[in-house]
Write a protein that holds these residues in place. Structure first.
Motif, mmCIF file in Angstrom:
data_model
loop_
_atom_site.group_PDB
_atom_site.id
_atom_site.type_symbol
_atom_site.label_atom_id
_atom_site.label_comp_id
_atom_site.label_asym_id
_atom_site.label_seq_id
_atom_site.Cartn_x
_atom_site.Cartn_y
_atom_site.Cartn_z
ATOM 1 N N TYR A 194 -3.962 -16.519 3.949
ATOM 2 C CA TYR A 194 -3.754 -15.146 4.379
ATOM 3 C C TYR A 194 -5.012 -14.307 4.133
ATOM 4 O O TYR A 194 -5.334 -13.419 4.910
ATOM 5 C CB TYR A 194 -2.545 -14.546 3.648
ATOM 6 N N ALA A 195 -5.704 -14.614 3.041
ATOM 7 C CA ALA A 195 -6.920 -13.858 2.746
ATOM 8 C C ALA A 195 -7.975 -14.182 3.804
ATOM 9 O O ALA A 195 -8.336 -15.328 4.016
ATOM 10 C CB ALA A 195 -7.431 -14.218 1.358
ATOM 11 N N ASP A 196 -8.415 -13.154 4.446
ATOM 12 C CA ASP A 196 -9.370 -13.304 5.537
ATOM 13 C C ASP A 196 -10.767 -13.011 5.002
ATOM 14 O O ASP A 196 -11.037 -11.923 4.494
ATOM 15 C CB ASP A 196 -8.985 -12.303 6.646
ATOM 16 N N MET A 197 -11.629 -14.012 5.084
ATOM 17 C CA MET A 197 -12.977 -13.871 4.499
ATOM 18 C C MET A 197 -13.755 -12.722 5.126
ATOM 19 O O MET A 197 -14.654 -12.176 4.516
ATOM 20 C CB MET A 197 -13.758 -15.170 4.677
ATOM 21 N N THR A 198 -13.394 -12.408 6.362
ATOM 22 C CA THR A 198 -14.197 -11.408 7.068
ATOM 23 C C THR A 198 -13.702 -9.974 6.842
ATOM 24 O O THR A 198 -14.365 -9.019 7.188
ATOM 25 C CB THR A 198 -14.166 -11.667 8.582
ATOM 26 N N LYS A 199 -12.516 -9.870 6.275
ATOM 27 C CA LYS A 199 -11.960 -8.522 6.117
ATOM 28 C C LYS A 199 -12.174 -8.014 4.704
ATOM 29 O O LYS A 199 -12.072 -8.779 3.736
ATOM 30 C CB LYS A 199 -10.454 -8.541 6.402
ATOM 31 N N GLY A 200 -12.370 -6.729 4.588
ATOM 32 C CA GLY A 200 -12.513 -6.115 3.272
ATOM 33 C C GLY A 200 -13.574 -6.840 2.468
ATOM 34 O O GLY A 200 -14.653 -7.133 2.968
ATOM 35 N N THR A 201 -13.232 -7.160 1.239
ATOM 36 C CA THR A 201 -14.193 -7.855 0.388
ATOM 37 C C THR A 201 -13.932 -9.349 0.400
ATOM 38 O O THR A 201 -14.627 -10.115 -0.255
ATOM 39 C CB THR A 201 -14.056 -7.361 -1.067
ATOM 40 N N GLY A 202 -12.884 -9.740 1.113
ATOM 41 C CA GLY A 202 -12.534 -11.156 1.127
ATOM 42 C C GLY A 202 -11.483 -11.487 0.083
ATOM 43 O O GLY A 202 -10.850 -12.521 0.142
ATOM 44 N N ALA A 203 -11.304 -10.568 -0.835
ATOM 45 C CA ALA A 203 -10.269 -10.752 -1.851
ATOM 46 C C ALA A 203 -9.238 -9.650 -1.654
ATOM 47 O O ALA A 203 -9.592 -8.495 -1.436
ATOM 48 C CB ALA A 203 -10.868 -10.646 -3.249
ATOM 49 N N VAL A 204 -7.978 -10.032 -1.696
ATOM 50 C CA VAL A 204 -6.945 -9.037 -1.428
ATOM 51 C C VAL A 204 -5.927 -9.031 -2.556
ATOM 52 O O VAL A 204 -5.502 -10.066 -3.056
ATOM 53 C CB VAL A 204 -6.295 -9.302 -0.050
ATOM 54 N N LYS A 205 -5.604 -7.812 -2.974
ATOM 55 C CA LYS A 205 -4.608 -7.692 -4.050
ATOM 56 C C LYS A 205 -3.234 -7.965 -3.467
ATOM 57 O O LYS A 205 -2.961 -7.633 -2.314
ATOM 58 C CB LYS A 205 -4.683 -6.305 -4.690
ATOM 59 N N ILE A 206 -2.380 -8.560 -4.266
ATOM 60 C CA ILE A 206 -1.053 -8.941 -3.774
ATOM 61 C C ILE A 206 0.015 -8.133 -4.502
ATOM 62 O O ILE A 206 0.142 -8.194 -5.724
ATOM 63 C CB ILE A 206 -0.817 -10.455 -3.998
ATOM 64 N N THR A 207 0.751 -7.364 -3.682
ATOM 65 C CA THR A 207 1.831 -6.528 -4.213
ATOM 66 C C THR A 207 3.122 -6.923 -3.500
ATOM 67 O O THR A 207 3.514 -6.296 -2.520
ATOM 68 C CB THR A 207 1.553 -5.034 -3.916
ATOM 69 N N PRO A 208 3.765 -7.956 -3.952
ATOM 70 C CA PRO A 208 4.865 -8.529 -3.162
ATOM 71 C C PRO A 208 5.986 -7.548 -2.834
ATOM 72 O O PRO A 208 6.619 -7.674 -1.792
ATOM 73 C CB PRO A 208 5.381 -9.668 -4.041
ATOM 74 N N ALA A 209 6.214 -6.572 -3.661
ATOM 75 C CA ALA A 209 7.360 -5.701 -3.424
ATOM 76 C C ALA A 209 7.069 -4.620 -2.391
ATOM 77 O O ALA A 209 7.979 -3.925 -1.959
ATOM 78 C CB ALA A 209 7.812 -5.052 -4.743
ATOM 79 N N HIS A 210 5.826 -4.458 -1.992
ATOM 80 C CA HIS A 210 5.515 -3.313 -1.144
ATOM 81 C C HIS A 210 4.651 -3.626 0.058
ATOM 82 O O HIS A 210 3.991 -2.746 0.597
ATOM 83 C CB HIS A 210 4.882 -2.197 -1.997
ATOM 84 N N ASP A 211 4.665 -4.874 0.445
ATOM 85 C CA ASP A 211 3.898 -5.234 1.624
ATOM 86 C C ASP A 211 4.467 -6.544 2.168
ATOM 87 O O ASP A 211 4.719 -7.483 1.417
ATOM 88 C CB ASP A 211 2.423 -5.419 1.247
ATOM 89 N N PHE A 212 4.680 -6.557 3.485
ATOM 90 C CA PHE A 212 5.344 -7.719 4.085
ATOM 91 C C PHE A 212 4.527 -8.993 3.926
ATOM 92 O O PHE A 212 5.066 -10.061 3.678
ATOM 93 C CB PHE A 212 5.653 -7.452 5.561
ATOM 94 N N ASN A 213 3.223 -8.878 4.056
ATOM 95 C CA ASN A 213 2.389 -10.066 3.917
ATOM 96 C C ASN A 213 2.328 -10.513 2.484
ATOM 97 O O ASN A 213 2.425 -11.697 2.180
ATOM 98 C CB ASN A 213 0.973 -9.786 4.398
#
Length: 858
Positions: free
Chosen positions: A253-272
Motif C-alpha cells: 500500500y505504501a507508494d514509494m512515489t507519494k509523500g515521503t514513501g512512509a505512511v503512518k497507519i491509523t486503522p480506526a480512521h482511514d479505510f486504507n
RNA sequence: GGGUGUAUAGCUCAGUUGGCUAGAGCGUUACGUUGACAUCGUAGAGGUCGGUGGUUCGAGCCCACUUACACCCACCA
C-alpha cells in the motif's frame, strides 16, 4: 372563451379522466413517478422530469393504451430529518430531548404539509396521474414491502450485520453509504513528521494531511521494495508526543512515489489504513467520539498534553498537535496541499471513518443479474451511453450499508433479546413467537437507507409483496422510467436489482435519463448565483402550456438542458400564433365546414395534407424515441411555416372562389390533427381550442385518439412547392431591388380544373386590396411551369436584372465545374443513386445556366 | 489515476446508416404591416463544423493523435 387550466384539471381529476381502466383489454402503459423528497418545493428539474412523463402518458393514452401514471412522494430519510431537526432547533426544541416518538410526530406534520404542496404543484403542471393511487414511501403498504424484502434478504443470507469502518457523519450522527459521500477538492497542508526509530539514531519521516489522527497511529508502512526503508521493517517507530512504540511494516500500500514513501497507519480512521492494519494485526484505536471530538478515554497511553485535548474538535486538536510537534522539533516541514476530502452529501459535514456495527446488504449477485438484463436489452437505456456508467458501477459494487442512525425512516425489523440474539420478523409479535414467550425483545433502533424503500417503488406501489394484488398483476412490470441521470446508482440500479431478485422481472423496459437543468447560458442554477427559476412563478407568468412547451423543446438527447425565460416567451409566442391561426379559420367559418371530401381536394389542400402526414410520421418517430425536442420542432415547423405562413396565405386567394368549401374542410381536418399532436405537450390550450372549433367539449379532448394520416393525392403537391420557391425568389428580387414600396406583391395561386394545370399570378396589389380579391382579371401574367420568374417582373430595371444574372452565372459555372469533377471521380465507385442525383444536379445547373445566358443575351 | 460527454453562426443548439450548395430559434440588418397575429411578414448578412494527420470518389459524421471545457468514478500519505 378561455379555459382555466386548473379548473379543467380539477374537473378531469374529479371525474376520473386520469385513471386507468384495468377492466379494458387495452395494452397497459405505466410510468411511476420518481417520488420527490418531502423536503420542500418542486424545482425546475422536477418540472422537467414530470412533464416528460406526462407528455408520454398523454401520448400513449391517445394511442389507445390503458395508461397508469402513479404519483407519490419519498420520505427521504436523512434529508427530511435534517430539515425538521433544523427547524425545531431554531425554535429551541431539541430532538434528543423530546425523544423519538415526539420527534416523529413533528416530522409527520411536516411531511403532510410538504407532500400537500408537492402534489398541488404536480397538479398545476398538468401531471395527469391517478391520484387515487398516490403513494408515500413510508405508508403502510410500503412498510409491508420493506419488511418483506428485508426479511427475505436476511433469510437468504444477503443481509447481515458487520462491524466495519463506515463513512460516519459526525453532525447527523449516522452512517452514510459510499454514494452519499461527496469528495471535495480542499486546500490543506501536508505535514511531514519525524518518527524516531526505537533503539537507533535513525528516524523515519511520514507525511500526512491529518496530523491529529496520529494519536491513533498503530504503525508505519513502507513499501517492502523501498531501498530507503527496507531495513527498518520489523523495527519500531516512536510516536512523537505520546512515545508509543509502533511497528514498521512492509506493505505494498505504501507508494514509494507519494509523500515521503512512509505512511503512518491509523486503522480506526482511514479505510486504507484499516486494511493495512488488518493485514499486519495492528491494534485499532478509535480516538474520536461520535461527534468527532478527541476522546481521551480511548487512548490508553494519553499523557497530560493529550488529556488536555479531550473533547476538542478534530480540527482544533489538529492545530494544537501541530504546535506541539513544532515545539518538540518533530515537524520537518509543511507544504500546501490540495486534496480530496469526503463530505456528507446532506449537510456537508466532513466524513470521519468510524468503526461501528451496521447492517449490510450483499448485492454482488443482484448486480450481476442487473448487468445481464441490460446487456440482453431486457432493459434499454435512453440514451444508451448511460449503460456504460451503469455497468462500471455495478461491476465494482461493494456491500451496501443499509442501516442509518436516524429516526425518520423504516425502522429495521430486527429484534434483540437481552443477551444479543437477533430475530428478524415483521412485527414484535412474530419475533416473540420466534424467540419464545416471555423473552424480552427490543427492536433495532436504526432505520433503513431511504433508497432501500424507494428501490422497491415500482413493485410496492402496485401492491407487492401481494403478488395477487390486482394492480400488481395488471400493471407490473411498468413501461418506462423517466428520471435524472444523477440517481442511476442510488435509485435506478437498486430498483433493477431488487425487482429482478424478488420478481425475476425487470421493473421497466426502458429507462430515459435526462440531464441537469441549467440556466440560459449553461450555468448551474444555484441560490448563490441567483439564477434559480421557480417553475410556479413561470406558470403564473406565462401559463402552464407555454412552460410545458418549452420543456418539451429542450428535452432531447439526455444532455443538460439550458433553460431561460426568453425560451418560455418563445413558447408563449407559439401558442399565440396557434390561437391566431384558429381565430383566422373561425372567422372564415371553419366551424360549419363539412367533412373533408378527398375527391374534391385541390392542390393546396393536398399539399397541406401531405405535409400533415409527414409531420405525423416524424412526430411519431420522435416521441417514440423520446426525442421531445424533435417532436416539438416538427410541430412548430408544421404549424408556423406550413400551416400558417403558407397554407393560410395560399388559401386567402382561393377562399372566395369555388374551392372555399374544400379548403375550409381541409383546414378543419388539419386543425384537428394539429391539436391532437399538441395535446400531450400543451393539453390545456389545445383542449380549449378543440372546444372552440366545435370538435367537442374541452374536457373530453384528453380521450381523443392521436392524429392519423389521411390518404392524399400527391400528384400535384410538388407544384405548390415549386410555386413557393417561385414566390420566395420573386420576393428576394423585389427586396433586393426595393420594388413594391407601399405596395404588396401578392402571389395568387389558382387551379384550373379544365386543363389540370396550376397557374400562379403575380399581382401588385395596393395595401388596401383584400388578398382574397385576386381573381382571373387581376392576373397580370401567367407563368407556366419552369418559366423563369425573372420574366414575371415587368417593373424590374433590366440592367439590374442582367447584372444580377451575370453574378449568378459565375456561381453556376463554378458549380458545374465542381459537379463535373465530382462525377468523374465517382464513376464506378459511388452508388449509382448518388451518381444519378449528382447528374441531375448538373443538368439543373446547366439549364439554369442557359436561362441566365438568355437573360443576359436579351 | 480511470471513465464519459461536449466543442458546428454573435448566443443556445439540431444534424439519422458518410452523399447535392451544413440547418433552426434567438439576436442582428433592410423593407413592409390598420384585414388571423399582445405583433407579424419578407428578404439579407453571418460557418475553412476546436486543431493536426489519415481512410474514402466523397468526412461535421469513421480512425489516430491533440487542445479546451464539463461531469462521473477512485485508497484523504
Amino acid at each position: 372563451m378561455t379555459i382555466n387550466p386548473d379548473d379543467l384539471y380539477k374537473f378531469q381529476e374529479d371525474n376520473g379522466y386520469f385513471k386507468p381502466n384495468p377492466e379494458s383489454n387495452k395494452k397497459t402503459f405505466t410510468i411511476m413517478i420518481p417520488p420527490p423528497n418531502v423536503t420542500g418545493q418542486l424545482h425546475l428539474g422536477h418540472a422537467f422530469t414530470m412533464t416528460m412523463q406526462d407528455i408520454i402518458i398523454r401520448y400513449k393514452r391517445m394511442m389507445g393504451f390503458d395508461c397508469l401514471l402513479l404519483p407519490g412522494t419519498d420520505h427521504a430519510a436523512i434529508a427530511t430529518q435534517m430539515i425538521v431537526e433544523k427547524q425545531l432547533t431554531q425554535k429551541g426544541i431539541y430532538r434528543r430531548e423530546i425523544g423519538r416518538a415526539k420527534f416523529l410526530d413533528y416530522v409527520w406534520e411536516w411531511k403532510a404539509e410538504c407532500a400537500g404542496n408537492i402534489t398541488r404543484q404536480l397538479r398545476r403542471l398538468g401531471y395527469s396521474s391517478d391520484w387515487s393511487r398516490e403513494r408515500f414511501t413510508m405508508d403502510e403498504g410500503m412498510s409491508e414491502a420493506v419488511k418483506e424484502a428485508f426479511i427475505r434478504l436476511y433469510n437468504d443470507g444477503l443481509i447481515y450485520k458487520a462491524n466495519r469502518l463506515v463513512n460516519w457523519d459526525p453532525v447527523m450522527l449516522t452512517s452514510v453509504s459510499d454514494l452519499e459521500v461527496i469528495m471535495k477538492e480542499t486546500a490543506g497542508s501536508m505535514w511531514h513528521i519525524r518518527y524516531d526509530i526505537d533503539g537507533s539514531d535513525e528516524s523515519i519521516i511520514v507525511a500526512t494531511t491529518r496530523p491529529e489522527t496520529m494519536l491513533g497511529d498503530s504503525g508505519v508502512a513502507v513499501n517492502p521494495n523501498d531501498e530507503r526503508f527496507k531495513h527498518l521493517i520489523g523495527k519500531k517507530a516512536i510516536l512523537p508526543i505520546i512515545g508509543r512504540k509502533i511497528e514498521i511494516v512492509g506493505d505494498d500500500y505504501a507508494d514509494m512515489t507519494k509523500g515521503t514513501g512512509a505512511v503512518k497507519i491509523t486503522p480506526a480512521h482511514d479505510f486504507n489504513d484499516y486494511e493495512v492494519g488488518k493485514r499486519h494485526n495492528l491494534p485499532v484505536m478509535n480516538i474520536f467520539t461520535e461527534t468527532a471530538k478527541i476522546d481521551v478515554k480511548q487512548i490508553y497511553d494519553a499523557n497530560d498534553f493529550v488529556k488536555s485535548l479531550d473533547g476538542l474538535d478534530r480540527f482544533e486538536a489538529r492545530k494544537l498537535i501541530v504546535e506541539k510537534l513544532k515545539e518538540l522539533g518533530n515537524l520537518v516541514k509543511i507544504e500546501p496541499y490540495s486534496h480530496q476530502v469526503p463530505h456528507a452529501e446532506r449537510g456537508g459535514a466532513v466524513i470521519e471513518p468510524r468503526l461501528t456495527e451496521q447492517w449490510y446488504c450483499n448485492v454482488s449477485e443482484m448486480a450481476k443479474k442487473a448487468i445481464e438484463f441490460v446487456k440482453e436489452e431486457k432493459i434499454k437505456f435512453v440514451p444508451k451511453m448511460w449503460e456504460n456508467t451503469f455497468f462500471s458501477w455495478l461491476e465494482n459494487i461493494q456491500p451496501w450499508c443499509i442501516s442509518r442512525q436516524l429516526w425518520w425512516g423504516h425502522q429495521i425489523p430486527a429484534y434483540y433479546t437481552d443477551d444479543g440474539k437477533v430475530f428478524v420478523a415483521k412485527s414484535l409479535a412474530e419475533a416473540q413467537k420466534m424467540a419464545g414467550e416471555g423473552v424480552h425483545l427490543t427492536q433495532d433502533e436504526d432505520s433503513l437507507d431511504t433508497w432501500f424503500s424507494s428501490g422497491l417503488w415500482p413493485m410496492s406501489t402496485l401492491g407487492w409483496p401481494n403478488t395477487e394484488a390486482p394492480d400488481y398483476a395488471h400493471y407490473f412490470p411498468t413501461s418506462t422510467l423517466i428520471t435524472g441521470f444523477d440517481i442511476i446508482f442510488f435509485w435506478v440500479a437498486r430498483m433493477i436489482m431488487f425487482s429482478i431478485y424478488f420478481t425475476g422481472k425487470a421493473p421497466f423496459d426502458t429507462v430515459v435519463l435526462h440531464g441537469l437543468v441549467r440556466d440560459e447560458h449553461g450555468q448551474k442554477m444555484s441560490k448563490t448565483k441567483g439564477n434559480v427559476i421557480n417553475p410556479l412563478e413561470l406558470i403564473d407568468e406565462f401559463g402552464i402550456d407555454a412552460v410545458r412547451w418549452t420543456i418539451c423543446t429542450l428535452s432531447g438527447q439526455g444532455r443538460d438542458m439550458n433553460f431561460g425565460r426568453s425560451l418560455v416567451e418563445n413558447g408563449r409566442k407559439f401558442i399565440t400564433k396557434l390561437r391566431n391561426a384558429v381565430n383566422f379559420w373561425e372567422q372564415k367559418g371553419v366551424k360549419n365546414a363539412g367533412d373533408f371530401d378527398a375527391s374534391k381536394s385541390v392542390a393546396s389542400t393536398n399539399w397541406i395534407l401531405d405535409k400533415m402526414n409527414k409531420a405525423i410520421d416524424s412526430a411519431t418517430v420522435a416521441i417514440e424515441n423520446y426525442r421531445y425536442d424533435e417532436y416539438a420542432q416538427t410541430l412548430y415547423h408544421f404549424v408556423w411555416d406550413d400551416f400558417c405562413d403558407n397554407f393560410i396565405e395560399l388559401s386567402k386567394t382561393e377562399m372566395d372562389g369555388e374551392n372555399k368549401d374544400v379548403i375550409l374542410s381541409g383546414a378543419k381536418l388539419v386543425l384537428k390533427n394539429i391539436l391532437k399532436m399538441l395535446q400531450p405537450v400543451i393539453p390545456f390550450v389545445s383542449a380549449e381550442l378543440y372546444e372552440e372549433l366545435g370538435f367537442g367539449p374541452a374536457k373530453d379532448f384528453i380521450k381523443e385518439s392521436f392524429a392519423e394520416k389521411v390518404s392524399v393525392d400527391t400528384s400535384n403537391t410538388s407544384d405548390i412547392d415549386w410555386m413557393l420557391n417561385v414566390i420566395s425568389a420573386i420576393r428576394n428580387i423585389r427586396a433586393e431591388h426595393n420594388i413594391g414600396f407601399k405596395t404588396e406583391l401578392c402571389v395568387a395561386f389558382k387551379s384550373i380544373p379544365e386543363n389540370g394545370k396550376n397557374y400562379i399570378s403575380v399581382i401588385e396589389t395596393h395595401t388596401n386590396t383584400k388578398c382574397g380579391d385576386a381573381t382571373d382579371d387581376m392576373i397580370s401574367s401567367v407563368i407556366d411551369e419552369k418559366t423563369t420568374l425573372l420574366i414575371a417582373l415587368p417593373s424590374v430595371d433590366k440592367n439590374e436584372v442582367i447584372a444580377k444574372a451575370k453574378a449568378e452565372l459565375q456561381d453556376v459555372e463554378k458549380r458545374i465545374a465542381s459537379l463535373n469533377a465530382q462525377i468523374a471521380k465517382m464513376e464506378g465507385k459511388a452508388p449509382a443513386q448518388v451518381i444519378e442525383d449528382r447528374k441531375k444536379s448538373l443538368a439543373d445547373a446547366i439549364s439554369k445556366k442557359t436561362q441566365l445566358e438568355e437573360i443576359i443575351g436579351g
